[in-house]
Design an enzyme around this catalytic site. Structure first.
Site, mmCIF file in Angstrom:
data_model
loop_
_atom_site.group_PDB
_atom_site.id
_atom_site.type_symbol
_atom_site.label_atom_id
_atom_site.label_comp_id
_atom_site.label_asym_id
_atom_site.label_seq_id
_atom_site.Cartn_x
_atom_site.Cartn_y
_atom_site.Cartn_z
ATOM 1 N N GLN A 141 0.843 -1.194 0.000
ATOM 2 C CA GLN A 141 0.000 0.000 0.000
ATOM 3 C C GLN A 141 0.882 1.249 0.000
ATOM 4 O OE1 GLN A 141 -2.185 2.422 3.375
ATOM 5 N NE2 GLN A 141 -3.239 0.469 3.138
ATOM 6 N N HIS A 143 1.264 5.633 0.339
ATOM 7 C CA HIS A 143 0.749 6.938 0.745
ATOM 8 C C HIS A 143 0.993 7.926 -0.394
ATOM 9 C CE1 HIS A 143 1.192 6.206 5.377
ATOM 10 N NE2 HIS A 143 0.034 5.760 4.901
ATOM 11 N N GLU A 170 -3.415 5.507 -0.207
ATOM 12 C CA GLU A 170 -4.078 6.267 0.860
ATOM 13 C C GLU A 170 -3.558 7.697 0.871
ATOM 14 O OE1 GLU A 170 -4.544 6.050 5.749
ATOM 15 O OE2 GLU A 170 -2.909 4.997 4.752
ATOM 16 N N GLU A 221 -9.306 2.608 6.723
ATOM 17 C CA GLU A 221 -8.540 1.814 7.690
ATOM 18 C C GLU A 221 -8.184 2.601 8.945
ATOM 19 O OE1 GLU A 221 -4.845 0.506 5.974
ATOM 20 O OE2 GLU A 221 -3.978 2.495 5.947
ATOM 21 N N GLN A 296 -4.975 -2.828 10.324
ATOM 22 C CA GLN A 296 -3.703 -2.147 10.082
ATOM 23 C C GLN A 296 -2.980 -2.141 11.414
ATOM 24 O OE1 GLN A 296 -2.188 2.130 8.346
ATOM 25 N NE2 GLN A 296 -3.837 2.186 9.819
ATOM 26 N N ASP A 335 5.606 1.607 8.050
ATOM 27 C CA ASP A 335 5.358 2.872 7.372
ATOM 28 C C ASP A 335 5.997 4.071 8.060
ATOM 29 O OD1 ASP A 335 3.598 2.588 9.481
ATOM 30 O OD2 ASP A 335 1.870 3.404 8.427
ATOM 31 N N SER A 362 1.790 -0.492 5.378
ATOM 32 C CA SER A 362 0.465 0.115 5.407
ATOM 33 C C SER A 362 0.570 1.566 4.963
ATOM 34 C CB SER A 362 -0.139 0.024 6.814
ATOM 35 O OG SER A 362 0.662 0.690 7.757
#
Length: 553
Positions: A141, A143, A170, A221, A296, A335, A362
């Protein structure tokens, strides 16, 4: 006189990190706190009357929720009688199938599962992750954020992230009112980069749910749960209110997961003299009891707390494993920035990268660290090539693929033009050709022209008052020639009606086929089982642009 060697060591990046000796009474201990409860359960007439040393009359609200909703009581007494060391050995034994492990672990209590994983070394925890991950293929995933909430840059960055292979993207905001613009920017950009990428905008829960219901996001999440009652109450929440919120997302076809992490309770001053890992186990049992498909976890924004105490990074891996032992999608942190040492930040991630998890990060920052609005990232856009080489060095699935500069410039430009067209068609603030050009080639927000924030926020307010939905985004794209992007977003919206991607660990491939723990479960039982990288994927990972070819000589 001082030792020159020690003077050099003192100036190494690692010695800028913070470390603390254990203090069990206030919860500054990662695992195996003498104050942790002893595992135990008593069931009378189908009701848990004792849980981990507490009688029902003494339960707090978390104990009550876990006892009533989170434990499979049919098998609980047998599971609790099983020796913790024996259970740990079954987890790493390739001759014991994942389903047989779950038969036991889904009937255990928080204290019991904490005790089980405490028997395991870091290597054994990683072995457990390899088998217990829910979905067959690991993923990642990203950002996508920036300091100025610039929608053009967000669209370009999310297009690049999706093109590089991230299955989820995200964003969040610097200014809260920008959230709808950020949401539509990454929605449009992601579908330019790769059909089927899922997006979310992490903001205040009511706004986040509203944007999801309007079809501007696909998952959520940042619904946080905690392991002690005072911390939960401090957020004006209970496990029941969080479960109600989760059902609100699911009822509108939005995939969602809860968020928790080792260290949050001690960071907030209410650890009640328990270890960080035990309290995180309680969070994960709340997640299971609420019927939420995933979590998460991996300390997330609290990573500096366990990272400062002995065995803290091992505890982070252990909490990831507990989530898998509860059959949850596991989005395993890796992350937030927590160290000045490059060696240490890589070591922290290898425990998830090597065994593979549903989402290794995440939030791998697909932007420069100065633009990361999630408090800075352990990995960012400057590390793309390092990540690709690690995949290549170890023949591991890390979710990314090699790309060319020409390819990325093209998708960034298309995404910037697409969001420009959407803004114009919907009567929002102007996006200039100069901004499109800048976003196409930008490293980050420092390379972008300034926007008129006041006019943007007025436009956001109008956007929300008009009730713009994902369908309006589809119409705007179709009307301006971006029919392929319109079709992708329309397919995302239709997929929510079916609800198939609400299953555990669900993602879409580029053809919008659902890939989840239901139709592609992890079936690892030893060498040459479980996820096996295809020849096509391996050839893709090997083909980094800078590798010298024999035919060049």
């Amino acid at each position: 006189m001082r030792s020159k060697r020690f003077e050099v060591l003192e100036n190494r990046p690692i010695n800028q990190d913070g470390f603390v000796k254990e203090w069990p009474e206030v919860g500054l201990i990662s695992m195996e706190n003498p104050g942790d409860p002893k595992p135990g359960i008593k069931i009378e007439n189908g009701v848990v009357t004792e849980l981990d040393g507490k009688k029902r009359a003494d339960f707090d609200m978390i104990d009550t929720f876990i006892a009533d909703y989170a434990i499979n009581l049919d098998n609980a007494e047998e599971a609790m009688r099983l020796d913790s060391l024996e259970m740990a050995r079954r987890i790493v034994d390739i001759n014991v199938a994942r389903k047989d492990v779950l038969k036991m672990t889904l009937s255990m209590t928080p204290a019991k599962l904490t005790d089980v994983v405490s028997q395991m070394s870091v290597l054994e925890i990683m072995m457990g992750m390899t088998k217990m991950r829910s979905r067959l293929r690991p993923s990642n995933q990203a950002h996508a954020t920036n300091l100025r909430d610039n929608p053009v840059l967000l669209a370009a960055d999310s297009a690049e992230a999706a093109s590089r292979g991230f299955d989820e993207i995200e964003t969040t905001v610097g200014v809260a009112r920008y959230a709808p613009f950020n949401a539509i920017s990454i929605l449009v950009g992601s579908q330019v980069g790769r059909r089927g990428a899922l997006t979310q905008c992490a903001v205040e829960e009511a706004t986040e749910l509203l944007m999801g219901m309007r079809g501007l996001t696909s998952y959520a999440e940042t619904v946080s749960v905690y392991g002690t009652e005072p911390v939960f109450i401090d957020g004006d929440d209970t496990p029941w209110s969080k479960a109600f919120l989760a059902s609100g997302y699911a009822s509108r076809g939005l995939k969602m997961r809860f968020t928790s992490g080792t260290g949050s309770e001690v960071q907030m001053g209410y650890a009640e003299g328990k270890s960080m890992l035990y309290l995180e186990a309680r969070c994960l049992f709340i997640t299971k009891g609420a019927g939420v498909q995933g979590t998460q976890n991996g300390s997330i924004s609290c990573i500096g707390v366990p990272a400062g105490v002995p065995s803290g990074i091992r505890a982070v891996a252990a909490e990831n494993l507990i989530s898998m032992l509860l059959d949850l999608e596991s989005t395993t942190g890796s992350d937030q920035s927590f160290t000045h040492s490059d060696l240490r930040r890589v070591a922290r991630t290898l425990m998830q990268f090597v065994p593979g998890t549903d989402f290794i990060c995440s939030g791998y920052s697909s932007v420069p660290n100065y633009d990361n609005m999630f408090a800075g990232s352990n990995w960012d856009s400057d590390d793309f090539d390092d990540w690709l080489v690690l995949q290549r060095d170890l023949k591991l699935e890390g979710g990314l693929r090699p790309v060319t500069e020409e390819e990325i410039v093209a998708v960034r430009n298309k995404a910037a033009r697409a969001i420009q067209a959407v803004f114009k068609e919907l009567g929002l603030t102007e996006i200039t050709d100069e901004e499109v050009e800048a976003a196409t080639y930008a490293h980050g927000s420092k390379d972008m022209p300034l926007r008129n924030v006041i006019e943007d926020l007025k436009s956001v307010e109008d956007f929300m008052k008009r009730g713009v939905t994902g369908a309006d985004i589809v119409k705007a794209l179709s009307a301006t020639g971006f029919t392929d992007v319109a079709e992708s977003i329309f397919t995302l919206l239709k997929s929510r009606m079916a609800g198939d991607y609400l299953h555990t660990a669900a993602i879409f491939d580029k053809d919008f086929h659902v890939v989840s723990a239901v139709n592609t479960p992890n079936n690892y039982t030893g060498p040459k089982t479980g996820y096996q990288m295809s020849d096509e994927r391996w050839n893709q990972i090997k083909d980094i642009p800078r590798a010298v070819r024999p035919e060049d000589f």
